[in-house]
Write a protein that holds these residues in place. Structure first.
Motif, PDB file in Angstrom:
ATOM      1  N   ILE A  61      13.754  71.955  18.140  1.00 30.49           N
ATOM      2  CA  ILE A  61      14.265  70.754  17.476  1.00 30.49           C
ATOM      3  C   ILE A  61      14.249  69.573  18.435  1.00 30.49           C
ATOM      4  O   ILE A  61      14.170  68.415  18.005  1.00 30.49           O
ATOM      5  CB  ILE A  61      15.685  71.010  16.905  1.00 30.49           C
ATOM      6  CG1 ILE A  61      15.887  70.183  15.617  1.00 30.49           C
ATOM      7  CG2 ILE A  61      16.765  70.695  17.896  1.00 30.49           C
ATOM      8  CD1 ILE A  61      15.115  70.677  14.435  1.00 30.49           C
ATOM      9  N   ALA A  62      14.309  69.858  19.734  1.00 28.32           N
ATOM     10  CA  ALA A  62      14.223  68.787  20.733  1.00 28.32           C
ATOM     11  C   ALA A  62      12.802  68.255  20.867  1.00 28.32           C
ATOM     12  O   ALA A  62      12.587  67.044  20.956  1.00 28.32           O
ATOM     13  CB  ALA A  62      14.717  69.296  22.086  1.00 28.32           C
ATOM     14  N   LEU A  63      11.817  69.158  20.858  1.00 31.70           N
ATOM     15  CA  LEU A  63      10.448  68.784  21.219  1.00 31.70           C
ATOM     16  C   LEU A  63       9.530  68.516  20.035  1.00 31.70           C
ATOM     17  O   LEU A  63       8.620  67.690  20.129  1.00 31.70           O
ATOM     18  CB  LEU A  63       9.839  69.890  22.098  1.00 31.70           C
ATOM     19  CG  LEU A  63      10.589  70.181  23.406  1.00 31.70           C
ATOM     20  CD1 LEU A  63       9.979  71.379  24.109  1.00 31.70           C
ATOM     21  CD2 LEU A  63      10.579  68.949  24.320  1.00 31.70           C
ATOM     22  N   VAL A  64       9.739  69.212  18.903  1.00 32.45           N
ATOM     23  CA  VAL A  64       8.829  69.028  17.755  1.00 32.45           C
ATOM     24  C   VAL A  64       9.629  68.836  16.464  1.00 32.45           C
ATOM     25  O   VAL A  64       9.472  69.600  15.502  1.00 32.45           O
ATOM     26  CB  VAL A  64       7.849  70.223  17.623  1.00 32.45           C
ATOM     27  CG1 VAL A  64       6.800  70.173  18.705  1.00 32.45           C
ATOM     28  CG2 VAL A  64       8.593  71.566  17.661  1.00 32.45           C
ATOM     29  N   PRO A  65      10.474  67.796  16.399  1.00 29.51           N
ATOM     30  CA  PRO A  65      11.341  67.622  15.233  1.00 29.51           C
ATOM     31  C   PRO A  65      10.622  67.143  13.980  1.00 29.51           C
ATOM     32  O   PRO A  65      11.238  67.085  12.905  1.00 29.51           O
ATOM     33  CB  PRO A  65      12.337  66.566  15.712  1.00 29.51           C
ATOM     34  CG  PRO A  65      11.565  65.749  16.690  1.00 29.51           C
ATOM     35  CD  PRO A  65      10.691  66.753  17.408  1.00 29.51           C
ATOM     36  N   THR A  66       9.327  66.797  14.092  1.00 26.81           N
ATOM     37  CA  THR A  66       8.582  66.345  12.908  1.00 26.81           C
ATOM     38  C   THR A  66       7.551  67.369  12.445  1.00 26.81           C
ATOM     39  O   THR A  66       6.797  67.098  11.518  1.00 26.81           O
ATOM     40  CB  THR A  66       7.868  65.015  13.205  1.00 26.81           C
ATOM     41  OG1 THR A  66       6.963  65.191  14.297  1.00 26.81           O
ATOM     42  CG2 THR A  66       8.876  63.927  13.564  1.00 26.81           C
ATOM     43  N   SER A  67       7.538  68.532  13.072  1.00 29.24           N
ATOM     44  CA  SER A  67       6.593  69.590  12.701  1.00 29.24           C
ATOM     45  C   SER A  67       7.216  70.520  11.679  1.00 29.24           C
ATOM     46  O   SER A  67       8.321  71.027  11.882  1.00 29.24           O
ATOM     47  CB  SER A  67       6.194  70.382  13.955  1.00 29.24           C
ATOM     48  OG  SER A  67       5.620  71.621  13.617  1.00 29.24           O
ATOM     49  N   TRP A  68       6.490  70.771  10.585  1.00 28.54           N
ATOM     50  CA  TRP A  68       6.986  71.724   9.575  1.00 28.54           C
ATOM     51  C   TRP A  68       7.276  73.080  10.216  1.00 28.54           C
ATOM     52  O   TRP A  68       8.346  73.646  10.027  1.00 28.54           O
ATOM     53  CB  TRP A  68       5.947  71.893   8.465  1.00 28.54           C
ATOM     54  CG  TRP A  68       6.090  70.941   7.338  1.00 28.54           C
ATOM     55  CD1 TRP A  68       5.451  69.742   7.186  1.00 28.54           C
ATOM     56  CD2 TRP A  68       6.942  71.082   6.191  1.00 28.54           C
ATOM     57  NE1 TRP A  68       5.841  69.133   6.015  1.00 28.54           N
ATOM     58  CE2 TRP A  68       6.751  69.930   5.382  1.00 28.54           C
ATOM     59  CE3 TRP A  68       7.842  72.052   5.767  1.00 28.54           C
ATOM     60  CZ2 TRP A  68       7.426  69.739   4.178  1.00 28.54           C
ATOM     61  CZ3 TRP A  68       8.521  71.865   4.570  1.00 28.54           C
ATOM     62  CH2 TRP A  68       8.319  70.724   3.785  1.00 28.54           C
ATOM     63  N   THR A  69       6.292  73.569  10.970  1.00 26.24           N
ATOM     64  CA  THR A  69       6.453  74.884  11.592  1.00 26.24           C
ATOM     65  C   THR A  69       7.621  74.876  12.567  1.00 26.24           C
ATOM     66  O   THR A  69       8.450  75.796  12.579  1.00 26.24           O
ATOM     67  CB  THR A  69       5.168  75.289  12.328  1.00 26.24           C
ATOM     68  OG1 THR A  69       4.074  75.315  11.406  1.00 26.24           O
ATOM     69  CG2 THR A  69       5.319  76.658  12.977  1.00 26.24           C
ATOM     70  N   GLY A  70       7.695  73.827  13.383  1.00 29.25           N
ATOM     71  CA  GLY A  70       8.758  73.753  14.362  1.00 29.25           C
ATOM     72  C   GLY A  70      10.138  73.722  13.727  1.00 29.25           C
ATOM     73  O   GLY A  70      11.055  74.423  14.165  1.00 29.25           O
ATOM     74  N   VAL A  71      10.293  72.937  12.657  1.00 30.88           N
ATOM     75  CA  VAL A  71      11.594  72.811  12.007  1.00 30.88           C
ATOM     76  C   VAL A  71      11.989  74.113  11.307  1.00 30.88           C
ATOM     77  O   VAL A  71      13.133  74.573  11.416  1.00 30.88           O
ATOM     78  CB  VAL A  71      11.579  71.642  10.999  1.00 30.88           C
ATOM     79  CG1 VAL A  71      12.800  71.679  10.098  1.00 30.88           C
ATOM     80  CG2 VAL A  71      11.517  70.316  11.746  1.00 30.88           C
ATOM     81  N   VAL A  72      11.044  74.722  10.589  1.00 30.04           N
ATOM     82  CA  VAL A  72      11.350  75.965   9.866  1.00 30.04           C
ATOM     83  C   VAL A  72      11.697  77.085  10.843  1.00 30.04           C
ATOM     84  O   VAL A  72      12.687  77.813  10.647  1.00 30.04           O
ATOM     85  CB  VAL A  72      10.169  76.367   8.964  1.00 30.04           C
ATOM     86  CG1 VAL A  72      10.388  77.775   8.395  1.00 30.04           C
ATOM     87  CG2 VAL A  72      10.009  75.366   7.821  1.00 30.04           C
ATOM     88  N   VAL A  73      10.903  77.232  11.901  1.00 27.16           N
ATOM     89  CA  VAL A  73      11.171  78.284  12.884  1.00 27.16           C
ATOM     90  C   VAL A  73      12.492  78.008  13.602  1.00 27.16           C
ATOM     91  O   VAL A  73      13.302  78.923  13.813  1.00 27.16           O
ATOM     92  CB  VAL A  73      10.013  78.393  13.895  1.00 27.16           C
ATOM     93  CG1 VAL A  73      10.377  79.346  15.031  1.00 27.16           C
ATOM     94  CG2 VAL A  73       8.748  78.869  13.198  1.00 27.16           C
ATOM     95  N   SER A  74      12.721  76.759  13.976  1.00 29.23           N
ATOM     96  CA  SER A  74      13.966  76.403  14.654  1.00 29.23           C
ATOM     97  C   SER A  74      15.179  76.728  13.793  1.00 29.23           C
ATOM     98  O   SER A  74      16.124  77.390  14.252  1.00 29.23           O
ATOM     99  CB  SER A  74      13.958  74.903  14.988  1.00 29.23           C
ATOM    100  OG  SER A  74      15.218  74.500  15.486  1.00 29.23           O
TER     101      SER A  74
END
Length: 390
Positions: free
Chosen positions: A290-303
């Motif tokens: 959430i710190a590094l890729v807050p605009t990525s679908w994958t990043g947000v869902v995995v986070s």
């Protein structure tokens, strides 16, 4: 209806409200609150910590009431506080009234969980109690997911956040009535006034439990307080309006959190030390994403998914771990553990908000990740005991 289903349904409804929109609603709607009330990130951390202080106080009062008056009174009062708090938020004209509403809403969570252990112990057969308690705890995950879904649908439809909170208040009122009816026939005979000896709290076997509870309180509340706002301030995930994107966090958080129901099986496979390490590392990775890729679908869902799994599984771990360490007084022992969690919950948002105000949201979340990772590295099998006598 049998006592099993009556109390399971009542507990499910209570935790869905108090640990769903009442406890998570501030973080879920923080982007809207910041816009309407001109709240700084530092002030947001202070309000969140104030709400979790209410949770802390609620735990103490609930334990006192349950021991002397039985479980109905604290549960009903908790749901009344949730209803009043969410109603105040829905109509709040200014920041002080909003803060009061958040405080009352979050206070309800401290009242409305531990008394169900007492109610189920009184009315449900021993062989059915684990299943009943599992159903009660499941309300948390579904309540969070439902709150996120409601916020998402209302944002897409252009409906005011105030109406959303009013609907939450109506749901809380219905849960209040249902619990009042379901718990009327639960005995109110006071339990023996046996107190947990203070020296038990400082045995070597107990210290890791409280330390991990404190860390868990800090890291989990920083996430639920600021994750949605982090995504919104970064511009939102691709294809979704910024003020709607944060809802995805709570939907995924709640849905993946349902895996908490398999905590016992995972623990039997990995052992308690490795389960603790894995959950703490999941928390660290969640905050890092959430710190590094807050605009990525994958990043947000995995986070969000990792954080939901961490929170629900760690809650279950703390429950059965404390039950093993305090077998004679499980309710008081678990309350003591939750007070450690609540202490971290009070400290985490206010400190994180101050850090974000000076350095930004990215260092704040990376610092939270570092704390969880350090805790994972500090876990040593020889110190993680499931019995104070072992």
């Amino acid at each position: 209806m049998t006592p099993f289903w009556k109390l399971s349904a009542a507990g499910f409804a209570a935790t869905a409200i108090t640990y769903g929109p009442a406890r998570m609603g501030f973080g879920l709607f923080l982007p809207e609150f910041r816009s309407v009330f001109s709240i700084s990130i530092q002030a947001a951390g202070l309000i969140s910590s104030l709400g979790f202080f209410g949770f802390f106080v609620g735990l103490l009062v609930s334990q006192y009431m349950t021991a002397r008056k039985g479980p109905q009174l604290p549960i009903v009062l908790g749901l009344a506080a949730a209803t009043a708090g969410m109603t105040i938020v829905a109509v709040a004209p200014n920041l002080p009234m909003l803060s009061l509403g958040i405080l009352l809403a979050m206070l309800s969570a401290g009242f409305s969980w531990t008394p169900f252990s007492d109610a189920i112990n009184r009315k449900v057969a021993e062989r059915s109690r684990p299943a009943a308690l599992s159903l009660v705890s499941t309300g948390t995950g579904l309540g969070i997911a439902a709150a996120g879904t409601a916020a998402l649908l209302m944002s897409i439809g252009g409906i005011s956040w105030r109406l959303c909170w009013a609907i939450f208040a109506v749901g809380s009122t219905l849960s209040l009535l249902g619990n009042w009816i379901a718990l009327r026939d639960v005995a109110v005979t006071p339990r023996p006034r046996t107190r947990l000896p203070w020296n038990v709290l400082f045995q070597p076997a107990v210290i890791p439990l409280f330390a991990i509870g404190l860390c868990f309180g800090i890291t989990s509340t920083v996430y639920i307080s600021f994750a949605a706002d982090r995504i919104a301030q970064a511009g939102g995930v691709a294809g979704v309006p910024a003020n709607v994107s944060g809802s995805l966090v709570f939907i995924c958080y709640g849905v993946f959190g349902l895996l908490g129901l398999v905590t016992g099986g995972v623990k039997a496979t990995t052992g308690l030390p490795w389960l603790l390490r894995l959950l703490l590392l999941a928390s660290a990775l969640s905050s890092s994403l959430i710190a590094l890729v807050p605009t990525s679908w994958t990043g947000v869902v995995v986070s969000a998914g990792l954080q939901g799994i961490n929170v629900m599984m760690m809650s279950a771990v703390l429950a059965f771990w404390s039950d093993r360490l305090f077998p004679a007084l499980p309710s008081q022992g678990f309350t003591a553990v939750l007070l450690a969690v609540a202490t971290g919950s009070v400290l985490g948002p206010v400190v994180a908000g101050s850090v974000a105000d000076v350095f930004g949201a990215t260092p704040m979340f990376l610092g939270t990740a570092a704390l969880a990772a350090a805790a994972a590295l500090a876990v040593r099998s020889r110190y993680i005991r499931e019995s104070a006598a072992s």
